[in-house]
Write a protein that holds these residues in place. Structure first.
Motif, short mmCIF file in Angstrom:
data_model
loop_
_atom_site.label_atom_id
_atom_site.label_comp_id
_atom_site.label_asym_id
_atom_site.label_seq_id
_atom_site.Cartn_x
_atom_site.Cartn_y
_atom_site.Cartn_z
N ASN A 114 0.00 90.50 -65.28
CA ASN A 114 -0.26 91.66 -64.41
C ASN A 114 -1.74 92.03 -64.38
O ASN A 114 -2.31 92.30 -63.32
CB ASN A 114 0.54 92.87 -64.88
N GLY A 115 -2.35 92.05 -65.57
CA GLY A 115 -3.76 92.44 -65.65
C GLY A 115 -4.68 91.46 -64.96
O GLY A 115 -5.61 91.84 -64.24
N ARG A 116 -4.43 90.16 -65.16
CA ARG A 116 -5.28 89.15 -64.53
C ARG A 116 -5.06 89.12 -63.02
O ARG A 116 -5.99 88.86 -62.25
CB ARG A 116 -5.00 87.78 -65.15
N TRP A 117 -3.83 89.39 -62.59
CA TRP A 117 -3.56 89.49 -61.15
C TRP A 117 -4.41 90.62 -60.56
O TRP A 117 -5.02 90.46 -59.50
CB TRP A 117 -2.07 89.77 -60.93
N ALA A 118 -4.43 91.76 -61.25
CA ALA A 118 -5.20 92.90 -60.75
C ALA A 118 -6.69 92.61 -60.74
O ALA A 118 -7.40 92.92 -59.77
CB ALA A 118 -4.90 94.12 -61.62
N LYS A 119 -7.18 91.99 -61.81
CA LYS A 119 -8.62 91.69 -61.89
C LYS A 119 -9.04 90.75 -60.78
O LYS A 119 -10.11 90.92 -60.18
CB LYS A 119 -8.94 91.09 -63.26
N ALA A 120 -8.20 89.76 -60.49
CA ALA A 120 -8.54 88.78 -59.46
C ALA A 120 -8.62 89.43 -58.08
O ALA A 120 -9.31 88.91 -57.18
CB ALA A 120 -7.51 87.65 -59.45
N ARG A 121 -7.95 90.56 -57.90
CA ARG A 121 -7.93 91.25 -56.60
C ARG A 121 -8.79 92.50 -56.58
O ARG A 121 -8.83 93.21 -55.57
CB ARG A 121 -6.47 91.60 -56.24
N GLY A 122 -9.46 92.78 -57.69
CA GLY A 122 -10.34 93.93 -57.72
C GLY A 122 -9.63 95.26 -57.68
O GLY A 122 -10.17 96.25 -57.19
N VAL A 123 -8.39 95.29 -58.19
CA VAL A 123 -7.63 96.54 -58.23
C VAL A 123 -7.37 96.91 -59.69
O VAL A 123 -7.66 96.15 -60.60
CB VAL A 123 -6.30 96.43 -57.45
N SER A 124 -6.82 98.09 -59.91
CA SER A 124 -6.62 98.57 -61.28
C SER A 124 -5.47 97.84 -61.97
O SER A 124 -4.57 97.30 -61.31
CB SER A 124 -6.33 100.07 -61.27
N ARG A 125 -5.50 97.85 -63.28
CA ARG A 125 -4.41 97.28 -64.05
C ARG A 125 -3.10 98.01 -63.76
O ARG A 125 -2.02 97.42 -63.80
CB ARG A 125 -4.72 97.33 -65.55
#
Length: 259
Positions: free
Chosen positions: A36-47
């Motif tokens: 979940n966290g890496r998905w968010a980071k890759a899209r520039g959104v919050s964890r």
């Protein structure tokens, strides 16, 4: 759809498409929901957004499991190690479980799903424990499908608690220590009454078990997927099942053609 598939996977998927061809019974799939966290980071959104999208992926997984005719699905939602995360993130994860009970429980109950929460409840907030117990009580008689959510769960912790329980029973004279065997330990675990997982799926590209169902996974097949959990959908679930169906399960023995 083949007769074997009808027998072991239950029925056709919604929309009229066929489930994957299979010659092997598949009852229980457990999933390590990672990324979940890496998905968010890759899209520039919050964890937090990553975790919210992870909830949507969990809903898709539960629905696909039901379509496949599985009797059990277990989702690794919050581990005993997750307490090491920042307080704000832990609070958010607790809140997601609360919202699950508020938003999804009635629908699951109406669909005949039995809900079980596995893990240590002693360190959870009291209001959350009350919600957990209410969910289990409301769905205890359902027989259509079992959803197990591993929350505040760790495989080593589960084994320690089971051993402590058996030790206390032996000390009180309730059981004979010499009679403690694999069946006794299995019955002392959080998953008592559930079949061991046939297949364990992990997303995000990591290839480790991460303290998940250590006892129960003794003979499980593993499928590791590169996609992050929020991107896990019906197609990914079916692809993992197809991998499982292509494997030969020997349980320490051998097939006739190996003789």
């Amino acid at each position: 759809m083949s007769a074997t598939l009808r027998k072991h996977a239950g029925r056709m998927f919604a929309g009229g498409t066929e489930a994957p061809e299979t010659a092997r019974p598949l009852r229980h799939v457990a999933i390590i929901m990672d990324g979940n966290g890496r998905w968010a980071k890759a899209r520039g959104v919050s964890r937090l957004e990553g975790h919210q999208q992870g909830v949507e992926a969990a809903r898709r997984a539960v629905e696909t499991a039901r379509e496949l005719g599985l009797t059990h699905v277990t989702l690794y939602s919050f581990s005993t190690e997750n307490w090491n995360r920042p307080d704000w993130e832990v609070r958010h994860l607790m809140g997601l479980l609360r919202r699950f009970f508020e938003d999804d429980l009635a629908k699951l109950a109406d669909e005949g799903v039995r809900v079980r929460i596995i893990g240590d409840r002693q360190t959870l907030p009291r209001d959350l424990v009350a919600l957990v117990e209410d969910a289990e009580r409301r769905t205890a008689d359902n027989t259509g499908h079992t959803l197990q959510i591993a929350f505040n769960y760790g495989g080593r912790d589960e084994l320690v608690r089971a051993a402590s329980k058996l030790a206390a029973q032996a000390a009180s004279g309730e059981i004979d220590p010499a009679a403690i065997d694999e069946a006794a330990l299995t019955d002392a675990l959080d998953t008592k009454g559930a079949p061991d997982p046939d297949l364990i799926i992990r997303t995000s590209g990591e290839q480790r078990i991460s303290n998940f169902l250590l006892w129960q996974a003794a003979y499980a097949e593993f499928v590791f997927l590169d996609c992050f959990w929020p991107d896990f959908g019906r197609d990914e679930f079916i692809a993992a099942v197809e991998q499982y169906q292509r494997r030969e399960r020997r349980y320490g023995g051998r097939l006739e053609e190996d003789a």
